[in-house]
Scaffold this motif. Structure first.
Motif, short mmCIF file in Angstrom:
data_model
loop_
_atom_site.label_atom_id
_atom_site.label_comp_id
_atom_site.label_asym_id
_atom_site.label_seq_id
_atom_site.Cartn_x
_atom_site.Cartn_y
_atom_site.Cartn_z
N PRO A 118 0.81 -1.22 0.00
CA PRO A 118 0.00 0.00 0.00
C PRO A 118 0.84 1.27 0.00
O PRO A 118 1.83 1.39 0.71
N ARG A 149 -1.34 7.16 -9.07
CA ARG A 149 -1.78 6.46 -7.86
C ARG A 149 -1.67 7.38 -6.64
O ARG A 149 -2.55 7.37 -5.77
N LYS A 152 -4.53 9.84 -6.67
CA LYS A 152 -5.76 9.17 -6.25
C LYS A 152 -5.78 8.98 -4.73
O LYS A 152 -6.84 9.06 -4.10
N LEU A 153 -4.60 8.75 -4.14
CA LEU A 153 -4.53 8.60 -2.69
C LEU A 153 -4.79 9.94 -2.00
O LEU A 153 -5.49 10.00 -0.98
N LYS A 156 -8.38 10.35 -2.04
CA LYS A 156 -9.03 9.50 -1.05
C LYS A 156 -8.89 10.11 0.35
O LYS A 156 -9.79 9.97 1.19
N VAL A 203 4.21 11.37 -0.58
CA VAL A 203 3.56 10.11 -0.91
C VAL A 203 4.67 9.16 -1.34
O VAL A 203 5.35 9.42 -2.34
N GLU A 224 -3.13 3.61 1.75
CA GLU A 224 -4.04 3.07 0.75
C GLU A 224 -4.84 1.89 1.30
O GLU A 224 -4.30 1.02 1.97
N SER A 230 -8.00 -3.09 -5.88
CA SER A 230 -6.55 -2.99 -5.70
C SER A 230 -5.74 -3.76 -6.73
O SER A 230 -4.52 -3.59 -6.79
N GLN A 289 -4.87 -1.13 6.16
CA GLN A 289 -5.78 -0.01 6.00
C GLN A 289 -5.67 0.98 7.15
O GLN A 289 -6.20 2.09 7.08
N THR A 291 -4.41 3.75 9.83
CA THR A 291 -3.63 4.98 9.72
C THR A 291 -3.03 5.31 11.07
O THR A 291 -3.54 4.93 12.12
#
Length: 293
Positions: A118, A149, A152-153, A156, A203, A224, A230, A289, A291
């Motif tokens: 991720p 990518r 996109k993160l 998100k 990132v 991610e 995925s 997943q 954080t």
């Protein structure tokens, strides 16, 4: 175990004349009576414990020696695979491979999934994405697939909005909303971790983060999710198109896709990376997943 760690560069390229793509010459029986075969595998970075686990079993049971050829960026391993300097490589996602083929006119092919690593947002300045100030500087990888990518993160994470028409590979030109006026800097993926001293957030690809001493599952401020969408980000073992049916290479994939390697992936990355081949006893996706607060 005689696992060779070859440095990428001229020495690795010149050695091809001596060893060649030796895996392509062996597609018969396996075991102790089989003539020893050396398979060169291009990798990126210094943390290759899963491959070391696979290599030990391959040497012991199949008389196949894995020679890891180490590179420092994401371009050289595909160049080396295309020109025959290595037999296989294992460093890139499915979408990166497809993008590379499209941009370079190559036909490198995935012959097996390995792991999901991720992508994460990291910061030395703040503890959550909500704390990023207006005008914050954020570094992202500069290649099409990893850069897209990363955007996109960031989307998100609620930091930007990108045009959905751009698909999985948006660019900064596809940002349609940027309420914090983030200043996005594009760097070679290998430089993003080093940029943490100079930016508000970065990132960073999981492998690069691990090489920099970070633990993605705990050190990232946003990471991610792993789910049904995925698959484009699954890492693969790649071969030249003409070698996809090579029995030796199939054996290499078989030994990589083992319970022992899956366990090594989980332990060596502290649950930050996940084995993703069919039937893999992978770590709980919830670990990837999470954080860090």
């Amino acid at each position: 175990m005689k696992l060779k760690l070859a440095a990428a560069g001229l020495a690795a390229v010149l050695s091809v004349g001596l060893v060649g793509c030796s895996g392509s010459s062996s597609d018969s029986s396996s075991g102790a009576d089989q003539e020893r075969v050396t398979v060169k595998v291009g990798v990126v970075g210094d943390n290759n414990e899963p491959w070391e686990t696979a290599a030990e079993a391959l040497e012991e049971n199949e008389n196949i020696e894995i020679e890891l050829v180490k590179f420092s960026d994401y371009v050289q391993p595909n160049q080396a695979l295309s020109d025959g300097s290595v037999d296989l490589n294992s460093f890139q996602t499915q979408i990166y491979l497809e993008t590379y083929n499209s941009e370079h006119g190559t036909d490198l092919t995935s012959i097996g999934y390995t792991l999901m690593a991720p992508l994460g947002i990291y910061s030395n300045e703040v503890d959550s994405v909500d704390e990023l100030p207006d005008g914050a500087t954020v570094s992202i990888p500069d290649d099409a697939s990893n850069g897209g990518r990363a955007l996109k993160l960031l989307e998100k994470a609620g930091l930007i909005t990108v045009d959905p028409a751009a698909g999985l590979t948006p660019t900064t030109d596809d940002i349609t909303d940027n309420p914090k006026n983030l200043q996005i800097t594009e760097l070679d993926a290998a430089q993003t971790a080093r940029s943490l001293e100079d930016v508000d957030a970065a990132v960073i690809n999981s492998g690069m983060a691990v090489d920099a001493g970070l633990i993605p599952s705990t050190d990232s401020i946003f990471i991610e999710e792993v789910g049904e969408e995925s698959t484009p980000y699954y890492n693969v073992i790649a071969a030249r198109a003409e070698d996809t049916d090579n029995e030796t290479y199939k054996k290499v994939v078989e030994y990589y896709q083992s319970d022992a390697v899956a366990q090594t992936i989980t332990e060596s990355t502290k649950g930050s990376q996940i084995a993703v081949w069919d039937g893999a006893p992978s770590a709980s996706p919830s670990a990837a997943q999470s954080t860090a607060a």
